[in-house]
Design a protein around this motif. Structure first.
Motif, mmCIF file in Angstrom:
data_model
loop_
_atom_site.group_PDB
_atom_site.id
_atom_site.type_symbol
_atom_site.label_atom_id
_atom_site.label_comp_id
_atom_site.label_asym_id
_atom_site.label_seq_id
_atom_site.Cartn_x
_atom_site.Cartn_y
_atom_site.Cartn_z
ATOM 1 N N VAL A 184 0.841 -1.200 0.000
ATOM 2 C CA VAL A 184 0.000 0.000 0.000
ATOM 3 C C VAL A 184 0.877 1.251 0.000
ATOM 4 O O VAL A 184 0.683 2.172 -0.798
ATOM 5 C CB VAL A 184 -0.924 0.016 1.235
ATOM 6 C CG1 VAL A 184 -1.577 1.381 1.394
ATOM 7 C CG2 VAL A 184 -1.988 -1.061 1.109
ATOM 8 N N LEU A 185 1.887 1.253 0.888
ATOM 9 C CA LEU A 185 2.742 2.439 0.990
ATOM 10 C C LEU A 185 3.501 2.704 -0.307
ATOM 11 O O LEU A 185 3.784 3.840 -0.662
ATOM 12 C CB LEU A 185 3.732 2.278 2.152
ATOM 13 C CG LEU A 185 3.092 2.316 3.539
ATOM 14 C CD1 LEU A 185 4.157 2.188 4.613
ATOM 15 C CD2 LEU A 185 2.294 3.597 3.738
ATOM 16 N N GLN A 186 3.802 1.596 -1.019
ATOM 17 C CA GLN A 186 4.551 1.746 -2.255
ATOM 18 C C GLN A 186 3.742 2.533 -3.298
ATOM 19 O O GLN A 186 4.310 3.141 -4.195
ATOM 20 C CB GLN A 186 4.903 0.366 -2.801
ATOM 21 C CG GLN A 186 6.007 0.409 -3.831
ATOM 22 C CD GLN A 186 6.303 -0.970 -4.380
ATOM 23 O OE1 GLN A 186 5.596 -1.938 -4.087
ATOM 24 N NE2 GLN A 186 7.346 -1.069 -5.180
ATOM 25 N N GLN A 187 2.416 2.493 -3.159
ATOM 26 C CA GLN A 187 1.560 3.189 -4.127
ATOM 27 C C GLN A 187 1.564 4.702 -3.917
ATOM 28 O O GLN A 187 1.102 5.453 -4.769
ATOM 29 C CB GLN A 187 0.113 2.669 -4.043
ATOM 30 C CG GLN A 187 -0.034 1.194 -4.378
ATOM 31 C CD GLN A 187 0.581 0.839 -5.706
ATOM 32 O OE1 GLN A 187 0.381 1.542 -6.702
ATOM 33 N NE2 GLN A 187 1.357 -0.229 -5.734
ATOM 34 N N VAL A 188 2.044 5.139 -2.744
ATOM 35 C CA VAL A 188 2.067 6.581 -2.480
ATOM 36 C C VAL A 188 3.182 7.213 -3.308
ATOM 37 O O VAL A 188 4.341 6.823 -3.190
ATOM 38 C CB VAL A 188 2.335 6.855 -0.980
ATOM 39 C CG1 VAL A 188 2.390 8.353 -0.727
ATOM 40 C CG2 VAL A 188 1.261 6.189 -0.138
#
Ligand SMILES: Nc1ncnc2c1ncn2[C@@H]1O[C@H](COP(=O)(O)OP(=O)(O)OP(=O)(O)O)[C@@H](O)[C@H]1O
Ligand SMILES: [Mg+2]
Lengths: 264, 278
Positions: free
Chosen positions: A106-110
């Protein structure tokens, strides 16, 4: 193998790669000296060259490059080691993988830039904020590639480790890490590459040093040549770093069959 | 004296969700790999296991090696139940499983490093083994620079380096061509005849079994247990040309006689097995 080796040193191919840029430079120089463009907007190559030499002489360039390299190094050290440790953990333990995997994804999508307001709120505009920003960039390639490498260690190697009584640290350093090394090194290369990319972003806010700062000063004082010199320096240093890392990769992975010289 | 004693060893595997298998006509989500495996192995003997594919030979070897624990029953090694890999055991796998980042010499040193043997001593032992296998000129080569036969020699040398009392070999020559395979059999038997190592060797080749073994143990179709043990009455030391003598053919015939029915049975089982049984 030997054919590929020869092709790499094919003089004709090399020349072609030089001729086109030289041609562009000549056109550019010609266009400016024929007053097709304003020298103020598009600095001719010769002037640019002089500016770079000048910046070198004055010591401005060197000291700012040092500051920038230092930031990249610290950011990579912070983000890269975090990524490495978590990547090893996730690769070895399905429990850790299940616990952290979704969060990381999820964080990688930021998008990288979206972190900036958050970081500024957390740390203010200071040196640590800049390094932390670079560290986020360094983190993902490292965690991802380390995880890939460690989780891909062949079952037979695990069994051999058990048969020959390799445990804890020795197991990690003599079996897991060497086996995952090709992936880990790819991770290091991409990680440093991204750190370098995000350096300028990090130097966009409130710095008083670094190559990015040099360019911002140039813009504010409408010194196009300094801005362009910054671009040239960043590109060239990036290329040098990447070349050195590839040499390092070749050296470390010498003797391995699956290694083809690092095409990725 | 028996160095290994297996008593009524059973091993069940839980299948993944949705997979089923027929055990004696009963549909179940467990697979019986071993069903009461009894075997005594004498110290210093060369015992070969043959049996149909899927009969649990590798599972048994893993249990002897301490890599896997039985569902019930025990394996004793030197009168102690095996519950973890032992220093007394060496293992050679079917795939070479050499480490690609280590040279031939350094691969052989691998097992000695964890036992705290100093560098000088390690290199000495590894060089002796390389020369035993005729590989002295190849000590600095990485695995990909070695032929399949050379790689497997190195894997055997690595297992021998720790001077195991028991050497477990799971189809170590299966991936080699016929000529290389015979050469390696000859080398293995020459080297083994000079030691007092106990070997358990798994193969699908009856020729290989007869050539190497003191005794050949025939394993039944799954669930695996010992069907019959055949003494190979060929003299030692054995040389390659023993393969063409009539006593060899007679032994070969005996082994095949015991094995045939099991192989057929295993094939019937596969035919009747549900599609998703694997
Ligand atoms: N980890 C496992 N999980 C589930 N089933 C397994 C597992 N390991 C083995 N089996 C099953 O146990 C049975 C015996 O397997 P094993 O590998 O010991 O056979 P084998 O006699 O060595 O066969 P081969 O001659 O083909 O190597 C097989 O039906 C196999 O599918
Ligand atoms: Mg097997």
């Amino acid at each position: 193998m030997s054919l590929k080796f020869l092709q790499r040193f094919n003089v004709k191919d090399r020349l072609l790669g030089l001729i086109v840029p030289l041609f562009v430079l000549a056109l550019w120089q010609g266009a400016v000296s024929q007053h097709l463009f304003s020298e103020l907007l598009l600095v001719p190559p010769l002037t640019l060259w002089n500016t770079i030499i000048e910046l070198f002489r004055s010591g401005d360039l060197i000291s700012n490059i040092q500051v920038s390299l230092n930031r990249v190094f610290l950011g990579f050290l912070l983000g890269g080691s975090a990524g490495f440790i978590l990547g090893v953990g996730m690769g070895l333990s399905p429990v850790i993988n299940r616990a952290l995997g979704p969060l990381v994804k999820v964080l990688q999508q930021v998008p990288e830039l979206a972190w900036m307001p958050m970081i500024i709120l957390l740390f203010g505009i200071d040196e640590f904020a800049r390094i932390f920003f670079i560290a986020i960039g360094a983190f993902y390639p490292m965690i991802f590639n380390t995880y890939q490498g460690v989780s891909g260690v062949p079952e037979k190697y695990h069994e051999l480790a058990r048969v020959f009584d390799y445990k804890s640290f020795r197991y990690l350093s003599k079996v897991i890490i060497p086996s995952a090394l090709p992936s880990i090194i790819t991770g290091i290369r991409l990680s440093i590459g991204l750190s370098w990319m995000f350096l300028v972003g990090a130097e966009l806010f409130g710095t008083e040093s670094g190559v990015g700062f040099l360019m911002i000063m140039g813009r504010q004082m409408f010194q196009i040549d300094v801005v362009m010199a910054g671009l040239v320096v960043i590109g060239t240093l990036g290329l040098i770093i990447n070349t050195l890392l590839k040499k390092f990769e070749q050296f470390v992975l010498r003797g391995r069959v699956s290694f083809d010289g690092g095409a990725a | 004296m028996d160095i290994i004693v297996a008593k009524d060893v059973r091993k069940k595997f839980k299948l993944k969700h949705g997979q089923q298998v027929k055990n004696n006509g009963i549909v179940s989500n467990e697979i019986d790999a071993l069903g009461g495996f009894d075997l005594n192995i004498k110290k210093g003997e060369f015992l070969v296991l043959v049996g149909p594919s899927g009969s649990g030979k590798s599972v048994f070897l893993d249990i002897v090696g301490g890599l896997s624990t039985p569902t019930s029953g025990v394996v004793y090694l030197d009168d102690k139940p095996v519950d973890a890999p032992s220093e007394k055991t060496g293992y050679v796998f079917q795939q070479y499983a050499l480490f690609p980042w280590r040279t031939a010499l350094s691969n052989i040193e691998f097992g000695l490093e964890s036992r705290g043997v100093v560098k000088e001593e390690r290199v000495k032992i590894a060089r002796e083994l390389l020369s035993l296998f005729g590989l002295s000129d190849f000590e600095d080569r990485y695995p990909y620079q070695l032929s399949g036969g050379m790689q497997q020699r190195v894997a055997i040398a690595r297992a021998l380096a720790t001077k195991p009392e028991v050497l477990l070999m799971d189809e170590p020559f299966a991936a080699l061509d016929a000529q290389t395979r015979e050469i390696l059999q000859n080398e293995l038997i020459r080297i083994w005849e000079g030691t007092d190592t106990t070997v358990i060797f798994v193969t699908h080749s009856i020729d290989e079994a007869v050539f190497l073994a003191d005794r050949v143990a025939v394993v039944t179709a799954r669930p695996g247990k010992i069907k019959e043990i055949i003494e190979i009455d060929l003299p030692r030391p054995r040389h390659g040309d023993i393969r063409s003598c009539s006593a060899f053919a007679a032994n070969r015939h005996k082994v095949w006689g015991a094995l045939k029915a099991e192989v057929n049975k295993a094939q019937q089982d596969w035919k009747h097995a549900p599609v998703n049984s694997k």
